[in-house]
Write an enzyme that holds these catalytic residues in place. Structure first.
Site, PDB file in Angstrom:
ATOM      1  N   GLU A  51       0.858  -1.186   0.000  1.00  0.00           N
ATOM      2  CA  GLU A  51       0.000   0.000   0.000  1.00  0.00           C
ATOM      3  C   GLU A  51       0.896   1.238   0.000  1.00  0.00           C
ATOM      4  OE1 GLU A  51      -3.849   1.927   2.332  1.00  0.00           O
ATOM      5  OE2 GLU A  51      -2.895   0.128   3.122  1.00  0.00           O
ATOM      6  N   LYS A 182      -3.446 -14.071  18.870  1.00  0.00           N
ATOM      7  CA  LYS A 182      -3.868 -13.830  17.485  1.00  0.00           C
ATOM      8  C   LYS A 182      -5.382 -13.841  17.313  1.00  0.00           C
ATOM      9  CE  LYS A 182       0.523 -15.736  16.164  1.00  0.00           C
ATOM     10  NZ  LYS A 182       1.284 -16.941  15.820  1.00  0.00           N
ATOM     11  N   HIS A 353      -4.565   8.833  -2.662  1.00  0.00           N
ATOM     12  CA  HIS A 353      -4.381   7.450  -3.105  1.00  0.00           C
ATOM     13  C   HIS A 353      -4.251   7.380  -4.617  1.00  0.00           C
ATOM     14  CE1 HIS A 353      -4.916   4.420   0.194  1.00  0.00           C
ATOM     15  NE2 HIS A 353      -5.187   5.535   0.862  1.00  0.00           N
TER      16      HIS A 353
END
Length: 364
Positions: A51, A182, A353
């Site tokens: 990203e 987790k 973005h």
């Protein structure tokens, strides 16, 4: 007429695909200016991510930190790694009697823990009873290791000891999910797992308007409406933030951490307050699970990253990992602050973005 047997062709022997490295794009961002009880100074941070807008987003928060004398102040308030075991009893009364006996043996259990590891120390024992099931949650300090294996090894020794010395109980499991590893749970948010740290910054009004292109009032309002109320409506568990997981995963991958721990690591609370036009902004992360020794830490890229982060120094046991936790919390704040500021302005997030991803060849 006799039917002929059907011949099933033997498939070709399956061959394992070749091992190959798929490097994740990594960029060093910063430096961040950090103060506090676990780290101080300016440091660049490695972020491994696909990203690409994450790099300039964190960089914007980092630039802001350098314009403030104290930068980002990180306070490490607690640290512990946990493992729960499951014991079974004939009924709840027996389970309760066993729990009392276990707590009475805490000093003895600390000695058992020390025999399992040079670094593990048993801090606390907690329990929960459901019917005939007894869940026992051990909490350890683990030095510079994140402590998963260390805690499990110690718990295995402790479990064997308990089954030998506590009557009327039997083995259920080495892990009873009361740890909790987790998974996003209330108990981790309340009691903590790994490092518990708060990163905070005080930003003068001139920098809020000039660098973040917004106001303290807008960020504080959005934080309540989005992070608090929005998360509440979505059923979030002990969490109210915009995107802690983005920064955590990027830093975890770059520094050889167990990436699956971002599940509980991304639990945390963002706090924003308008103080007469100045902005107070903080990120509290109760479940930062990081280590500077152990599995994955000897890979060349990881070793280089930890060295450049100043987490390979000759310090007392645990201090290198405390430093890494502080750097991690500060990195999370940089990205969280930048995103929250962007989202106060219509269109800014998507424009950023689109511009950044097209410039790197990624699909918009």
């Amino acid at each position: 007429m006799t039917s002929q047997p059907t011949t099933v062709p033997t498939p070709a022997a399956a061959t394992a695909p070749p091992d190959y490295a798929t490097p994740i794009p990594t960029r060093w961002v910063g430096p961040l200016r950090i103060t506090g009880n676990a780290a101080a100074g300016e440091v660049h941070v490695p972020l491994a991510t696909y990203e690409t807008p994450l790099w300039p987003s964190v960089a914007r928060g980092a630039r802001l930190s350098r314009l403030i004398e104290d930068g980002i102040k990180v306070t490490l308030v607690d640290e512990r790694m946990t493992r729960s075991v499951l014991l079974e009893a004939p009924d709840a009364e027996t389970a309760y009697t066993a729990a009392l006996a276990i707590h009475a043996r805490t000093t003895e259990l600390r000695e058992v823990t020390r025999r399992s590891s040079r670094f593990a120390e048993l801090l606390t024992v907690r329990h929960e009873i459901t019917g005939p099931l007894l869940f026992v949650r051990f909490e350890f300090s683990t030095g510079d290791a994140s402590g998963h294996n260390m805690a499990t090894l110690a718990a295995d020794h402790l479990l064997t000891h308990l089954l030998t010395h506590i009557p009327d109980i039997s083995y259920g499991s080495i892990s009873g999910n009361y740890c909790t590893d987790k998974k996003a749970t209330a108990i981790n948010g309340i009691l903590g797992r790994g490092k518990n740290a708060t990163a905070e910054i005080h930003i003068p009004q001139s920098l809020v308007t000039g660098r973040l292109r917004t106001t303290a009032a807008k960020i504080a309002r959005l934080n309540v409406h989005k992070n608090l109320i929005g998360t509440l409506l979505a059923g979030g568990i002990r969490s109210a933030n915009a995107h802690y997981a983005n920064m955590l995963l990027a830093l975890y991958l770059a520094t050889g951490q167990d990436a699956a721990n971002i599940v509980e690591g991304s639990q945390g609370v963002t706090y924003a307050d308008d103080r007469d036009g100045d902005l107070y902004f903080s990120c509290t992360l109760p479940n930062l699970i990081v280590g500077t020794i152990g599995n994955g830490k000897t890979l060349p890229s990881v070793d280089d990253a930890l060295t450049r982060l100043g987490c390979r120094e000759d310090r007392p046991s645990g201090d290198n990992t405390r430093r890494l936790a502080a750097i991690t919390a500060a990195t999370v704040l940089c990205g969280e602050l930048s995103l929250m500021a962007a989202q106060t302005n219509p269109g800014e997030l998507m424009q950023a973005h689109t511009r950044i991803e097209r410039s790197t060849g990624s699909p918009a």
